[in-house]
Enzyme design. Structure first.
Site, mmCIF file in Angstrom:
data_model
loop_
_atom_site.group_PDB
_atom_site.id
_atom_site.type_symbol
_atom_site.label_atom_id
_atom_site.label_comp_id
_atom_site.label_asym_id
_atom_site.label_seq_id
_atom_site.Cartn_x
_atom_site.Cartn_y
_atom_site.Cartn_z
ATOM 1 N N HIS A 234 0.833 -1.210 0.000
ATOM 2 C CA HIS A 234 0.000 0.000 0.000
ATOM 3 C C HIS A 234 0.870 1.263 0.000
ATOM 4 C CE1 HIS A 234 -3.308 -2.454 2.237
ATOM 5 N NE2 HIS A 234 -3.770 -2.173 1.036
ATOM 6 N N CYS B 143 -2.853 0.440 10.019
ATOM 7 C CA CYS B 143 -3.995 -0.364 9.535
ATOM 8 C C CYS B 143 -4.894 -0.873 10.637
ATOM 9 C CB CYS B 143 -3.549 -1.555 8.695
ATOM 10 S SG CYS B 143 -1.887 -2.013 8.760
#
Ligand code: CIR
Length: 257
Positions: free
Chosen positions: A160, A245
């Site tokens: 990511h 996250c």
């Protein structure tokens, strides 16, 4: 007040999605301890932590950052790139509806929250294996009415955008240049991360949560004046999870009823 939504570690996390790492056995009990320490750290920093129950049917559901983006004015229910993760948003949506009006991304958009790096009113979106141009376009349509600018950024070699870069506040981005086009952050102050596993840092005000596996990053940030909390996230890292996250952090006028 500041709220952090988290979720317990799934008993099935061993079957998580993996992109770059070889599958390694995950010690679920240890992962839970590490996650509890993360939640305790957030609570110690004054956040109200809403810890949702684990989702046995969703191995990656502890990574609550990926299915939603919460801004001051609106929450956007995203559409994760991995099909196995698309049902994770349902329970988040029910909670977020109490705090924000909701918008939703639709097929063909895919976008993981891990690909969103927000710096004030600018939202950088990683174009990765998980997040596509339709995701960028739909996100822009959802948030531009609130004054946000959405900017796509190319990501390579990592999962990511926020595997490669994190916003620390005060116009400063921590960056691992091999994984992201740092030119995208022109006008911002850039700090090069000395270890690739250190680029994902969760900023809570002046305090930065840094992975214990990245001690040189922690040292550099401390030298630059930040308060640093080191957290051991070795088990969740085996699932390619990092520190941002595991929570959705936002401000709310009132605590949950
Ligand atoms: C996945 O591949 O989707 C999970 N195993 C890891 C997601 C980590 N999320 C994040 O960095 N925002």
């Amino acid at each position: 007040m500041q709220i952090a939504i988290t979720r317990g570690v799934s008993p099935s996390m061993d079957s998580c999605e993996l992109t770059f790492l070889e599958r390694a056995p995950i010690d679920i009990a240890r992962a839970r301890e590490q996650h509890a320490a993360y939640e305790a750290c957030l609570a110690g920093l004054g956040l109200h932590v809403i810890s949702l129950p684990a989702e046995p049917g969703f191995p990656d559901a502890v990574f609550v950052e990926d299915p939603a983006l919460v801004l001051e004015e609106v929450a956007v229910i995203l559409r994760p790139g991995a099909a196995s993760r698309r049902g994770e948003a349902d329970s988040l949506e029910r909670i977020l509806a109490a705090y924000r009006p909701l918008r939703r991304l639709r097929d063909p958009a895919t976008l993981d929250g891990g690909d969103i790096l927000r710096a004030g009113k600018t939202i950088y979106v990683g174009l990765s294996a998980r997040s596509n141009a339709a995701g960028v376009q739909q996100l822009a349509a959802a948030v531009e009415p609130f004054g946000y600018a959405v900017r796509p950024v190319l990501v390579r070699g990592c999962l990511h955008l926020k595997s490669a870069a994190s916003y620390l506040g005060e116009g400063t981005v921590l960056v691992h240049r091999p994984w992201v086009d740092a030119g995208a952050f022109a006008g911002m102050k850039l700090i090069d991360v000395p270890e690739e596993c250190g680029a994902n840092v969760l900023a809570i005000g002046q305090t930065l949560l840094v992975a214990k596996a990245a001690p040189r990053t922690a040292e550099r940030l401390e030298q630059l004046g930040w308060q640093v909390r080191l957290l051991d996230n070795s088990e969740l890292a085996k699932a390619e999870g990092a520190l941002t996250c595991c929570s959705l952090v936002f401000t709310a006028a009132l605590p949950p009823s």
